[in-house]
Design an enzyme around this catalytic site. Structure first.
Site, PDB file in Angstrom:
ATOM      1  N   LYS A  74       0.826  -1.210   0.000  1.00  0.00           N
ATOM      2  CA  LYS A  74       0.000   0.000   0.000  1.00  0.00           C
ATOM      3  C   LYS A  74       0.862   1.263   0.000  1.00  0.00           C
ATOM      4  O   LYS A  74       0.568   2.232   0.671  1.00  0.00           O
ATOM      5  CB  LYS A  74      -0.931  -0.016   1.218  1.00  0.00           C
ATOM      6  CG  LYS A  74      -1.867  -1.218   1.244  1.00  0.00           C
ATOM      7  CD  LYS A  74      -2.813  -1.169   2.432  1.00  0.00           C
ATOM      8  CE  LYS A  74      -2.261  -1.972   3.573  1.00  0.00           C
ATOM      9  NZ  LYS A  74      -3.170  -2.034   4.728  1.00  0.00           N
ATOM     10  N   CYS A  75       1.913   1.241  -0.791  1.00  0.00           N
ATOM     11  CA  CYS A  75       2.896   2.320  -0.848  1.00  0.00           C
ATOM     12  C   CYS A  75       2.821   3.007  -2.210  1.00  0.00           C
ATOM     13  O   CYS A  75       2.396   2.397  -3.193  1.00  0.00           O
ATOM     14  CB  CYS A  75       4.287   1.702  -0.638  1.00  0.00           C
ATOM     15  SG  CYS A  75       5.692   2.806  -0.859  1.00  0.00           S
ATOM     16  N   GLY A  76       3.229   4.247  -2.268  1.00  0.00           N
ATOM     17  CA  GLY A  76       3.280   4.942  -3.552  1.00  0.00           C
ATOM     18  C   GLY A  76       4.205   4.281  -4.552  1.00  0.00           C
ATOM     19  O   GLY A  76       4.057   4.447  -5.759  1.00  0.00           O
TER      20      GLY A  76
END
Length: 158
Positions: free
Chosen positions: A35-37
């Site tokens: 769930k990271c950029g």
């Protein structure tokens, strides 16, 4: 002199897995987060894996939730997410800490071998370590470095 082959890590199924099984292969070791950029980097990582796996290259993914809790609590959710959204086929392992008191011994070793630009600590998800076929860390790449920009370094090790 120590190499990554001296370490055993926890597989996604909870069993202990010696990294010695990858002896003789160039590796890219990455701390990941779902769930990271930078999560879209899974696509490029998978592309590199597909392109070079038959030449002995492997990517090892280690989910980490130390940076803003950007990983699922349940490792099965992580694996499912990576496979469904990015068709990740390279080996993924159990969640690890990559910094601090409880950091994985593997990541402590990687950091000791290749320090970061400003600090030795890993600052964020998708820090990448390139390891040669003798188990020595040859390069470290920042989270924002596109995996495809590492391709020539990988080819040089094959």
């Amino acid at each position: 002199m120590a190499t990554i082959y001296d370490f055993t890590v926890q597989a996604i199924n909870g069993e202990q897995q010696p990294l010695k099984q990858y002896e003789g292969q160039p590796l890219l070791i990455v701390n990941t987060a779902s769930k990271c950029g930078f999560t879209p980097q899974f696509k490029e990582l998978q592309e590199l894996y597909e392109k070079y796996k038959n030449q002995g290259f492997t990517i090892l993914g280690f989910p980490c939730s130390q940076f803003n809790n950007q990983e699922f609590v349940n490792i099965d959710e992580t694996l499912s997410y990576c496979q469904m959204n990015y068709d990740v086929q390279f080996p993924m392992f159990a969640k690890v800490d990559v910094k601090g008191e409880n950091a994985s011994p593997l990541f402590k070793f990687l950091i000791s071998e290749k320090k970061g630009l400003l600090t030795e600590n890993i600052k964020w998800n998708f820090t990448k370590f390139l390891v040669d076929s003798n188990g020595h860390v040859v390069s470290r790449y920042a989270p924002q470095t596109s995996p495809l920009k590492i391709e020539n370094d990988i080819k040089a090790l094959l």
